[in-house]
Design a protein around this motif. Sequence first.
Motif, short mmCIF file in Angstrom:
data_model
loop_
_atom_site.label_atom_id
_atom_site.label_comp_id
_atom_site.label_asym_id
_atom_site.label_seq_id
_atom_site.Cartn_x
_atom_site.Cartn_y
_atom_site.Cartn_z
N UNK A 195 32.56 26.21 -54.35
CA UNK A 195 33.64 25.87 -55.01
C UNK A 195 34.95 25.68 -54.35
N UNK A 196 36.05 25.23 -54.77
CA UNK A 196 37.31 25.07 -54.18
C UNK A 196 37.76 26.55 -53.75
N UNK A 197 38.60 26.67 -52.64
CA UNK A 197 39.13 28.07 -52.24
C UNK A 197 40.35 28.26 -53.12
N UNK A 198 40.45 29.04 -53.61
CA UNK A 198 42.12 29.11 -54.59
C UNK A 198 42.84 30.07 -53.90
N UNK A 199 42.36 31.10 -53.10
CA UNK A 199 43.27 31.73 -52.41
C UNK A 199 42.39 32.56 -51.01
N UNK A 200 42.97 33.01 -50.08
CA UNK A 200 42.04 33.59 -49.06
C UNK A 200 43.04 34.57 -48.23
N UNK A 201 42.55 35.29 -47.50
CA UNK A 201 43.33 36.51 -46.92
C UNK A 201 42.63 36.82 -45.77
N UNK A 202 43.01 37.27 -44.49
CA UNK A 202 42.55 37.68 -43.30
C UNK A 202 42.90 39.07 -43.11
N UNK A 203 42.11 39.99 -42.46
CA UNK A 203 42.81 41.40 -42.02
C UNK A 203 42.03 41.78 -40.68
N UNK A 204 42.98 42.46 -39.81
CA UNK A 204 42.17 42.80 -38.75
C UNK A 204 41.28 44.01 -38.72
N UNK A 205 40.26 44.19 -38.00
CA UNK A 205 39.45 45.15 -37.84
C UNK A 205 39.35 45.40 -36.54
N UNK A 213 44.98 39.60 -54.17
CA UNK A 213 44.56 38.34 -54.06
C UNK A 213 43.88 37.89 -55.27
N UNK A 214 43.26 38.45 -55.92
CA UNK A 214 42.70 37.95 -57.43
C UNK A 214 44.05 37.70 -58.15
N UNK A 215 45.14 38.49 -58.52
CA UNK A 215 45.98 38.18 -59.46
C UNK A 215 46.53 37.07 -59.04
N UNK A 271 38.14 35.84 -49.81
CA UNK A 271 38.62 34.87 -50.46
C UNK A 271 38.20 34.74 -51.86
N UNK A 272 38.80 34.10 -52.64
CA UNK A 272 38.66 33.76 -54.07
C UNK A 272 38.20 32.32 -54.23
N UNK A 273 37.26 32.23 -54.76
CA UNK A 273 36.37 30.71 -54.91
C UNK A 273 36.22 30.48 -56.40
N UNK A 274 36.62 29.34 -56.65
CA UNK A 274 36.46 28.68 -58.09
C UNK A 274 34.86 28.55 -58.06
#
Length: 179
Positions: free
Chosen positions: A27-37, A57-59, A16-19
């Motif tokens: 901080x607040x979560x700006x964006x997040x992503x999950x992936x399988x492993x 994710x950052x962009x 995730x990207x957190x402010x």
Amino acid sequence: PLNWQIINGEKKIGISCIKANSKFDQGNIINSKNFKLNKFETIKDAHEKANKIFPILTYNSIKRVFNGFKGKKQIQKMANYYKQRTDKDSRINLEDNIKNIFNFVRAITAPYKGSYLFYKNTKVRVHKIKINSYKKNIKEIGKIIKIKNNKPFVICKNGTIQLIKYESTKKILVGSFLK
């Protein structure tokens, strides 16, 4: 921390990207992503997957902030915080469940130093193990009961593991113990 997610047996790995604010990782979560492993992938695979996702994710997070998005407040009682791992944290506990040991080893293998055990007061670095169906009615945890192709079988709390990839300056012998 990716390695903690593997140690904890997570099926999906989250990034995730957190402010930033005045409190660590709160901080607040700006964006997040999950992936399988999958269960055979290691920390190296997790890093490779995360590193492909992070630029996008950052962009997208930067675009969201510029468009006025303040982020989603974290629910603190749902949050998990884990300390940075050190080599002292990397010792294998043979009294643990073999599935947990398997996850532990794959979580801190290369590019990290790897997990370890001691054999005759010498550190044995372990990089890959296999949960083995080899059963023998021995209750002596840490005992090496068999060696096949220079790969020792070791008794654990609830089964046997085989050291597939490891480094040792001493030859490991049947009947000896890893601690």
